[in-house]
Design an enzyme around this catalytic site. Structure first.
Site, short mmCIF file in Angstrom:
data_model
loop_
_atom_site.label_atom_id
_atom_site.label_comp_id
_atom_site.label_asym_id
_atom_site.label_seq_id
_atom_site.Cartn_x
_atom_site.Cartn_y
_atom_site.Cartn_z
N GLY A 170 0.81 -1.21 0.00
CA GLY A 170 0.00 0.00 0.00
C GLY A 170 0.85 1.26 0.00
N TYR A 171 0.18 2.40 0.08
CA TYR A 171 0.84 3.71 -0.04
C TYR A 171 1.90 3.91 1.05
CZ TYR A 171 1.07 8.89 0.12
OH TYR A 171 1.48 10.20 0.14
N ILE A 172 1.51 3.87 2.30
CA ILE A 172 2.47 4.11 3.38
C ILE A 172 3.36 2.89 3.56
CG2 ILE A 172 2.73 4.74 5.81
CD1 ILE A 172 -0.12 5.99 5.59
N SER A 215 -4.42 6.27 13.57
CA SER A 215 -4.87 7.45 12.85
C SER A 215 -5.27 8.55 13.82
CB SER A 215 -6.07 7.08 11.97
OG SER A 215 -6.74 8.22 11.51
N TYR A 259 -14.74 3.67 10.12
CA TYR A 259 -13.29 3.56 9.92
C TYR A 259 -12.55 4.00 11.18
CZ TYR A 259 -8.58 5.06 8.80
OH TYR A 259 -7.23 5.26 8.86
N LYS A 290 -10.04 1.83 14.15
CA LYS A 290 -8.72 2.20 14.68
C LYS A 290 -8.79 2.34 16.21
CE LYS A 290 -6.38 2.52 10.79
NZ LYS A 290 -5.34 1.53 10.47
N ASN A 337 -10.47 9.66 -2.15
CA ASN A 337 -11.13 10.13 -0.94
C ASN A 337 -10.37 11.27 -0.28
OD1 ASN A 337 -13.42 8.15 -0.35
ND2 ASN A 337 -11.74 6.77 -0.78
N LEU A 356 -7.62 14.64 -0.18
CA LEU A 356 -7.49 15.89 -0.93
C LEU A 356 -6.39 15.84 -1.99
CD1 LEU A 356 -8.18 18.89 -1.36
CD2 LEU A 356 -6.55 19.42 0.48
#
Length: 335
Positions: free
Chosen positions: A10-12, A124, A148, A152, A197, A199
C-alpha cells in the site's frame, strides 16, 4: 531485523518498506492486494536494488498467517493492512469491522502463539474524535465519528488490554495525521481506487486532467480562508517514523500511542494554490456544502515523537506538493 509488514504494498507500507530495505532489514510483505498493485514490488526493487519477499494473503486467514509465522522467525511486525476510506466505511461498516478489527485480532493471536510480541500499529488521528482542540496530544480522550475511525479506536483499545495482560508485549501505535507526497524518484506514490477520498490525490488528478474539478467542502469555517485546516506530512517522513518506532520498541513496555505530524496546519485553498505553483497547472474548484463530521482545524502536537523516537518531520510543504506532482505526472493512470 526480520520484519513482517502487513499491507506492505500500500501507499504508506511501500514507502516504509523502501526505508527498511535501504537500512538492511529483511522484509516479508503480506498483502491481499485489495487496494494495491503487485507492480509496487517492481518499483521497490528499482529504488532499492532488493526485492522484498511477498506473500499474497489476507490477515483474516488464520491458517495462512500461521504458515507464514511457522516458516519465518520475525523480530517484529508493522501492521498497515486495513480498509481505510471514511465514506465507504459508512456504507459497508461490517466489512470494515470484519477486515480491520477481526483481522487484527487474528494477527495478534498468531503473533502471541509464535511469541512475536513487538508491534508497530498503523493508527490514525481520527481517534481524537470531534471534541478535542488542536494541537492534539496523546493524553487526550479518544473517540470516533465513523466506522473507519472506530476500527482504529477499537484496535488501539485491544492493544492496550493486550499489553496490560502480558508485559512481554512492546507496542507503538502511530497516530498519523494527513500523509501526502511520494518517493522522490516518482516510482511509488498514492494510487487510490476510483475517485480519490483524500485531498491531494484529488488535486493531482484534476491537475493531470483525469478529473474536471475539485470539490471544496465548505468555505465558512473559522479558519484564515474559511476552508478546513489539516496537518499534512510527507509520506517519507511518516515511513522514517516507522523505522524509528521499530528501533525504539526495545525501550517500550506496554502500548504507547505516538502522533506523527508536523505540528503545522495548512488550509485546503493553500494546498490548491501551492499545487498550482509547483505543477504549473490550474486546479479549478467548486465550493460545496460541508461534509457531516468534518472539523475546522486538526493538527498535531508531535513533541512525544521527538522525545521517545528522536523523530521530527523534515520535509516542507513545497517538497510534499512537488513530489506528489512528480508521481502523478509520471504515472497519470497510477501503476
Amino acid at each position: 531485523m526480520k520484519l513482517l509488514i502487513t499491507g506492505g504494498t500500500g501507499y504508506i507500507g511501500s514507502h516504509t518498506v523502501v526505508e527498511l530495505l535501504t537500512l538492511g532489514h529483511e522484509v516479508v510483505i503480506v498483502d491481499n492486494l485489495s487496494n494495491s498493485s503487485p507492480l509496487v514490488l517492481d518499483r521497490v526493487e528499482q529504488i532499492t536494488g532488493q526485492r522484498p519477499t511477498f506473500i499474497e494473503a489476507d490477515i483474516c486467514d488464520r491458517i495462512a498467517l500461521e504458515a507464514i509465522f511457522f516458516e519465518h522467525s520475525f523480530d517484529a511486525v508493522v501492521h498497515f493492512a486495513g480498509l481505510k476510506a471514511v465514506g465507504e466505511s459508512n456504507e459497508i461498516p461490517l466489512s470494515y469491522y470484519h477486515n480491520n478489527v477481526s483481522g487484527s485480532v487474528t494477527l495478534f493471536e498468531v503473533m502471541a502463539k509464535f511469541q512475536v510480541k513487538r508491534l508497530v500499529f498503523s493508527s490514525s488521528a481520527t481517534v481524537y474524535g470531534e471534541s478535542n482542540v488542536s494541537p492534539l496530544h496523546e493524553q487526550m480522550p479518544i473517540s470516533a465519528t465513523n466506522p473507519y475511525g472506530r476500527t482504529k479506536l477499537m484496535i488501539e483499545e485491544i492493544l492496550f488490554d493486550l499489553a496490560k495482560s502480558d508485559e512481554a508485549w512492546s507496542i507503538i501505535s502511530l497516530r498519523y495525521f494527513n500523509p501526502i507526497g511520494a518517493h522522490k524518484t516518482g516510482l511509488i506514490g498514492e494510487n487510490p481506487n476510483g475517485i480519490p477520498n483524500n485531498l491531494l490525490p484529488y488535486v493531482a488528478q484534476v491537475a493531470v486532467g483525469r478529473l474536471p474539478q475539485l470539490q471544496v467542502f465548505g468555505d465558512d469555517y473559522n479558519t484564515p480562508d474559511g476552508t478546513g485546516v489539516r496537518d499534512y506530512i510527507h509520506v517519507v517522513d511518516l515511513a522514517i517514523g516507522h523505522v524509528k518506532a521499530l528501533e525504539s520498541l526495545a525501550d517500550i513496555k506496554g502500548c504507547q500511542p505516538i502522533n506523527l505530524g508536523t505540528g503545522n496546519g495548512t488550509s485546503v485553498l493553500d494546498i490548491v494554490k501551492g499545487f498550482e505553483q509547483v505543477s504549473g497547472k490550474a486546479v479549478p474548484y467548486q465550493v460545496v456544502p460541508r461534509r457531516e463530521g468534518d472539523l475546522a482545524t486538526v493538527y498535531a502536537n508531535a513533541e512525544l515523537a521527538e522525545r521517545l523516537l528522536g523523530w521530527q518531520a523534515k520535509f516542507s510543504l513545497t517538497d510534499m506538493l512537488a513530489d506528489t506532482w512528480r508521481w502523478q505526472s509520471e504515472n497519470p493512470d497510477g501503476y
